[in-house]
Motif scaffolding. Sequence first.
Motif, PDB file in Angstrom:
ATOM      1  N   CYS A 198     108.391  66.096 126.207  1.00 49.72           N
ATOM      2  CA  CYS A 198     108.696  66.715 127.504  1.00 49.72           C
ATOM      3  C   CYS A 198     107.893  66.048 128.621  1.00 49.72           C
ATOM      4  O   CYS A 198     106.674  65.922 128.545  1.00 49.72           O
ATOM      5  N   GLY A 199     108.591  65.607 129.644  1.00 47.22           N
ATOM      6  CA  GLY A 199     107.947  64.999 130.803  1.00 47.22           C
ATOM      7  C   GLY A 199     107.794  63.503 130.709  1.00 47.22           C
ATOM      8  O   GLY A 199     107.632  62.824 131.720  1.00 47.22           O
ATOM      9  N   THR A 200     107.845  62.942 129.485  1.00 48.34           N
ATOM     10  CA  THR A 200     107.631  61.501 129.332  1.00 48.34           C
ATOM     11  C   THR A 200     108.878  60.717 129.704  1.00 48.34           C
ATOM     12  O   THR A 200     109.971  61.266 129.858  1.00 48.34           O
TER      13      THR A 200
ATOM     14  N   ASP B 266     103.933  64.936 137.680  1.00 51.14           N
ATOM     15  CA  ASP B 266     103.042  65.430 136.635  1.00 51.14           C
ATOM     16  C   ASP B 266     103.463  66.805 136.132  1.00 51.14           C
ATOM     17  O   ASP B 266     103.209  67.157 134.975  1.00 51.14           O
ATOM     18  N   SER B 267     104.124  67.574 136.983  1.00 55.07           N
ATOM     19  CA  SER B 267     104.551  68.922 136.585  1.00 55.07           C
ATOM     20  C   SER B 267     105.591  68.882 135.471  1.00 55.07           C
ATOM     21  O   SER B 267     105.808  69.878 134.775  1.00 55.07           O
TER      22      SER B 267
ATOM     23  N   ASN C 163      99.566  60.979 151.680  1.00 60.54           N
ATOM     24  CA  ASN C 163      99.749  62.387 151.307  1.00 60.54           C
ATOM     25  C   ASN C 163     101.034  62.568 150.515  1.00 60.54           C
ATOM     26  O   ASN C 163     101.088  63.332 149.545  1.00 60.54           O
ATOM     27  N   ALA C 164     102.083  61.853 150.941  1.00 63.13           N
ATOM     28  CA  ALA C 164     103.362  61.935 150.229  1.00 63.13           C
ATOM     29  C   ALA C 164     103.224  61.417 148.803  1.00 63.13           C
ATOM     30  O   ALA C 164     103.783  61.998 147.858  1.00 63.13           O
ATOM     31  N   LEU C 165     102.489  60.333 148.629  1.00 62.52           N
ATOM     32  CA  LEU C 165     102.272  59.792 147.287  1.00 62.52           C
ATOM     33  C   LEU C 165     101.559  60.802 146.395  1.00 62.52           C
ATOM     34  O   LEU C 165     101.903  60.959 145.213  1.00 62.52           O
ATOM     35  N   GLN C 166     100.587  61.486 146.962  1.00 63.59           N
ATOM     36  CA  GLN C 166      99.860  62.480 146.167  1.00 63.59           C
ATOM     37  C   GLN C 166     100.776  63.636 145.766  1.00 63.59           C
ATOM     38  O   GLN C 166     100.722  64.122 144.631  1.00 63.59           O
ATOM     39  N   LEU C 167     101.630  64.048 146.677  1.00 60.21           N
ATOM     40  CA  LEU C 167     102.574  65.123 146.363  1.00 60.21           C
ATOM     41  C   LEU C 167     103.571  64.687 145.296  1.00 60.21           C
ATOM     42  O   LEU C 167     103.899  65.457 144.386  1.00 60.21           O
TER      43      LEU C 167
ATOM     44  N   LEU D  82      99.444  58.511 136.713  1.00 64.12           N
ATOM     45  CA  LEU D  82      99.636  59.395 137.866  1.00 64.12           C
ATOM     46  C   LEU D  82      98.299  59.738 138.524  1.00 64.12           C
ATOM     47  O   LEU D  82      98.222  59.856 139.751  1.00 64.12           O
ATOM     48  N   GLU D  83      97.265  59.878 137.702  1.00 62.75           N
ATOM     49  CA  GLU D  83      95.934  60.112 138.280  1.00 62.75           C
ATOM     50  C   GLU D  83      95.477  58.902 139.094  1.00 62.75           C
ATOM     51  O   GLU D  83      94.896  59.048 140.178  1.00 62.75           O
ATOM     52  N   ARG D  84      95.768  57.717 138.572  1.00 67.85           N
ATOM     53  CA  ARG D  84      95.405  56.503 139.314  1.00 67.85           C
ATOM     54  C   ARG D  84      96.250  56.338 140.572  1.00 67.85           C
ATOM     55  O   ARG D  84      95.783  55.766 141.561  1.00 67.85           O
TER      56      ARG D  84
END
Length: 507
Positions: free
Chosen positions: A123-125, A438-439, A428-432, A478-480
């Motif tokens: 899931c999510g991958t 990630d969700s 900011n958009a990239l972080q969102l 995604l963290e990077r």
Amino acid sequence: MGSSSRRLRAFKRWMRSQGIDFSDALQFNDDGEAISVRALCDLKVGDMVARIPKTTCLTVKTSGARDLIESAGLGGSLGLSVAVMYERSLCQSSPWAPYLHLLPPHESLPLLWSLHEVDSLLCGTELHKTVKEDKAIIYEDWKENILPLLDSPPPFNLNPNFFGAEQYLAARSLIASRSFAIDEYHGSGMVPLADLFNHKTGAEDVHFTSVSSHSDSKSDTGYSKNDLQANAGDNEPLSENSYSDGRGSDTSGGSDLDNSSVLGDHTTALEMIMVKDVKVGNEVFNTYGLVGNAALLHRYGFTEPDNPFDIVNIDLELVSQWSLSLFSGRYSRAKLSLWRRLGYSGCVSENTEYFEISSDGEPQIELLILLYIMLLPEDAYHKLDLTLSTKGNSNGSIGMILSEKGKFMVEKASEVSKDLLLTKDVCNALQLLADMRDSFYGSNSIKDDIEALGNCCIRRERKLYFSLILRISERGILERLRTYAASGAQSFRTAKRSSVRQKLKKT
């Protein structure tokens, strides 16, 4: 372990009887689940450790089912699957019996996992949707192409027990993980011995070449030689919707000959040549290509920690969802249209458009440009729209337009600077977007996944272990990406403060 030793001894006897030459310096270790190859003495660059006649490879052309396969018009993986299933149905009567006995019944690819396992573990991958589509499509392949073969007239009295959907999936898993594209005549095939070497990304010890019978195996003089990459499947997708790193760009490395289009019957053997020194006792590795974990798990059933070729994709649909949280649907579509008129697009595969985030967290520049355009002030957007409407962009000269206090600077696409695109709003958009992507992995955090991996036993929970590595790797990217966005915003703020200081000095 005794039966494992017996099957290895039988396989070695079979290889010698078939004219497969292999060095006494190779030690084959069988732990009952997998086979590895180690060096019994120091191996040096240039050592030839094996020579495999093409006639010993299991292909459509060499199989006893050749006439059946060719009359049914089955090619590629479909045809090779029938060849594998047919030879397995012959049991000990098959010319490849000792080789087939050495192979596992199937490889543990996600294709063979239950739907519950696919949903819970992937899931999510990047694999989740693809594997579910693969399962449905490959079942249809079996129903439309394999099932009718059971009604074939003599002499092909096929045993239904060896040609069911389960057996077809098993054959496809072996082909995906072990086959090579040999040449134009043979097509793809199973290559005995060559598929025993395990993979290590970027750490190829042994290399495969196809050589003519007239070449001198001890010298490069007179070689008719073509590189054969390691067993990275047959360079065909598992299905029409198969995953490849970068989706649209096949970076799976493949196992095809680098110049297979010029290869014909004149090459008669495959040779395995050492390309690195390997010390006594060490494992001898092949490489399946420079591929990320999603592709490794999809095609071979395993993943590697800290794989530098991992990527995460952010679909255009996700960007559209983000845009709709800020702007009306009409305005979002207009800005997307403007981005396209400037000549930009994302990667496209299976009717999905997406943007790649590389292993170090850096986003594809087309995504940055799209976000920049989406976030242009309304007056700047209209001026750019007017510029395009009056001047056009037929020659691609307008690649981007950057605004500062109402003044515009036109840049060619190849010259767009990422630094100029990384405004505070874009960052900011990239972080969102990173948070939204990630969700998809569910409620567990990456720390939860890391803790679960630490408590996981690779032997008892192989599927969970490798899928956790994939999840952790993707979420690490995604963290990077968040770090990239944060540092980009910081750089933008620093540059802005520097600009202010310069203006103050002038006044």
